[in-house]
Design a protein around this motif. Structure first.
Motif, PDB file in Angstrom:
ATOM      1  N   ALA A  93      32.271  40.037 -24.602  1.00 13.32           N
ATOM      2  CA  ALA A  93      32.169  39.222 -23.376  1.00 13.32           C
ATOM      3  C   ALA A  93      31.322  39.949 -22.334  1.00 13.32           C
ATOM      4  O   ALA A  93      30.502  39.324 -21.640  1.00 13.32           O
ATOM      5  CB  ALA A  93      33.560  38.916 -22.834  1.00 13.32           C
ATOM      6  N   HIS A  94      31.491  41.279 -22.234  1.00  7.85           N
ATOM      7  CA  HIS A  94      30.682  42.028 -21.258  1.00  7.85           C
ATOM      8  C   HIS A  94      29.205  41.994 -21.642  1.00  7.85           C
ATOM      9  O   HIS A  94      28.330  41.824 -20.781  1.00  7.85           O
ATOM     10  CB  HIS A  94      31.174  43.478 -21.159  1.00  7.85           C
ATOM     11  N   VAL A  95      28.922  42.175 -22.916  1.00  5.66           N
ATOM     12  CA  VAL A  95      27.521  42.162 -23.369  1.00  5.66           C
ATOM     13  C   VAL A  95      26.896  40.788 -23.117  1.00  5.66           C
ATOM     14  O   VAL A  95      25.782  40.677 -22.596  1.00  5.66           O
ATOM     15  CB  VAL A  95      27.432  42.557 -24.862  1.00  5.66           C
ATOM     16  N   ALA A  99      23.697  39.802 -20.666  1.00  3.45           N
ATOM     17  CA  ALA A  99      22.574  39.002 -21.183  1.00  3.45           C
ATOM     18  C   ALA A  99      22.374  37.745 -20.329  1.00  3.45           C
ATOM     19  O   ALA A  99      21.249  37.388 -19.967  1.00  3.45           O
ATOM     20  CB  ALA A  99      22.836  38.623 -22.648  1.00  3.45           C
ATOM     21  N   GLN A 100      23.477  37.107 -19.973  1.00  4.08           N
ATOM     22  CA  GLN A 100      23.358  35.853 -19.208  1.00  4.08           C
ATOM     23  C   GLN A 100      22.984  36.096 -17.750  1.00  4.08           C
ATOM     24  O   GLN A 100      22.317  35.259 -17.127  1.00  4.08           O
ATOM     25  CB  GLN A 100      24.667  35.055 -19.319  1.00  4.08           C
ATOM     26  N   MET A 101      23.401  37.239 -17.203  1.00  3.12           N
ATOM     27  CA  MET A 101      22.963  37.563 -15.826  1.00  3.12           C
ATOM     28  C   MET A 101      21.432  37.570 -15.775  1.00  3.12           C
ATOM     29  O   MET A 101      20.814  37.149 -14.797  1.00  3.12           O
ATOM     30  CB  MET A 101      23.487  38.951 -15.416  1.00  3.12           C
ATOM     31  N   ILE A 102      20.828  38.072 -16.847  1.00  5.08           N
ATOM     32  CA  ILE A 102      19.365  38.152 -16.884  1.00  5.08           C
ATOM     33  C   ILE A 102      18.767  36.809 -17.310  1.00  5.08           C
ATOM     34  O   ILE A 102      17.912  36.241 -16.611  1.00  5.08           O
ATOM     35  CB  ILE A 102      18.929  39.286 -17.838  1.00  5.08           C
ATOM     36  N   ALA A 154      22.206  49.675 -23.016  1.00  5.34           N
ATOM     37  CA  ALA A 154      22.786  49.017 -21.838  1.00  5.34           C
ATOM     38  C   ALA A 154      24.308  48.926 -21.899  1.00  5.34           C
ATOM     39  O   ALA A 154      24.978  48.990 -20.877  1.00  5.34           O
ATOM     40  CB  ALA A 154      22.192  47.620 -21.683  1.00  5.34           C
ATOM     41  N   TYR A 155      24.840  48.776 -23.123  1.00  7.45           N
ATOM     42  CA  TYR A 155      26.296  48.709 -23.215  1.00  7.45           C
ATOM     43  C   TYR A 155      26.798  49.653 -24.301  1.00  7.45           C
ATOM     44  O   TYR A 155      27.451  49.244 -25.245  1.00  7.45           O
ATOM     45  CB  TYR A 155      26.783  47.269 -23.440  1.00  7.45           C
ATOM     46  N   ALA A 162      22.474  42.673 -24.828  1.00  6.17           N
ATOM     47  CA  ALA A 162      22.161  43.027 -23.435  1.00  6.17           C
ATOM     48  C   ALA A 162      20.805  43.730 -23.349  1.00  6.17           C
ATOM     49  O   ALA A 162      20.007  43.458 -22.443  1.00  6.17           O
ATOM     50  CB  ALA A 162      23.266  43.918 -22.863  1.00  6.17           C
ATOM     51  N   ASP A 163      20.521  44.625 -24.306  1.00  7.23           N
ATOM     52  CA  ASP A 163      19.235  45.339 -24.293  1.00  7.23           C
ATOM     53  C   ASP A 163      18.076  44.389 -24.577  1.00  7.23           C
ATOM     54  O   ASP A 163      16.985  44.551 -24.032  1.00  7.23           O
ATOM     55  CB  ASP A 163      19.250  46.453 -25.349  1.00  7.23           C
TER      56      ASP A 163
END
Ligand code: GSH
Length: 211
Positions: A93-95, A99-102, A154-155, A162-163
């Motif tokens: 969920a954090h990853v 990803a979605q923030m970006i 990144a995580y 995320a990367d």
């Protein structure tokens, strides 16, 4: 597989990294996003992707997939090694959140279409458009910087989705001269990724349609 791509498209860049990490061979169809008003707006490309955006991925069997995050998750499900999402649901969920923030919050505000609209329909000067671009990247990166955990990626210790989103966004930020000195964790994660051949091969400069 056939990837509809544009060398500078950060959404296509995400998918190129995923294909390279998974070792999936693919053919590339370059779609120029700015020449002649954008070759992506031609009817023949609209027939491929009604959203008229890259990336689109034609998979074996002929289906055409759209949306970089959906494509990457498809590739992860069909080619599980190396995994791009952690096994632990909380970490996943954090990853996905990074990803979605970006991909959902930063990138759409700085995309070709909205920037073109600011310029041509709203009559904004290039300096105002650059200020808009910088503002939304910095605003988004402040939050990303607070949540990533480079170790060195990144995580954590493994490359994740995320990367795949972070590296293209950093590339775009540098191209548009957004100062990154306030984001040491982002810069460190980007540098760690760029040591990997899969990321290097996916760089805009290394694409056949690079200008
Ligand atoms: N959310 C989409 C974004 C795709 C997208 O907007 N791609 C841009 C290039 S990065 C594009 O094709 N823009 C063309 C346009 O806006 O005319 C994804 O993740 O695939």
């Amino acid at each position: 597989m056939k990837l509809y791509s544009y060398f500078r498209s950060s959404a296509a860049y995400r998918v190129r990294i995923a294909l390279n990490l998974k070792g999936i061979p693919y053919e590339m169809a370059a779609i120029h996003l700015t020449k002649d008003g954008g070759h992506n707006r031609r009817p023949e490309f609209r027939a491929i992707n009604p959203q008229m955006r890259v990336p689109a991925l034609e998979v074996d069997g002929g289906d055409i997939l759209m949306q970089s995050l959906a494509i990457i998750e498809y590739l992860d499900e069909t080619h599980p090694k190396p995994p791009l999402l952690p096994a632990d649901p909380i970490a996943r969920a954090h990853v996905r959140a990074i990803a979605q923030m970006i991909a959902c919050d930063i990138h759409p505000l700085n995309n070709v279409g909205p920037l073109r609209y600011l310029k041509h329909k709203l009559g904004q000067e290039q300096t105002a458009i650059d200020a808009w671009y910088h503002h939304w990247v910095i605003d988004g990166f402040e939050a990303v910087e607070a949540v990533i955990k480079p170790g060195p990626y990144a995580y954590g210790a493994e490359v994740t989705l995320a990367d795949l989103c972070l590296v293209p966004q950093v590339y775009n930020a540098r191209r548009l001269k957004v100062p990154l000195d306030r984001f040491p964790k982002i810069v460190a994660a980007d540098a760690a990724c760029m040591k990997l051949a899969a990321f290097d091969k996916a760089r805009p400069e290394n694409q056949p349609d690079a200008e």
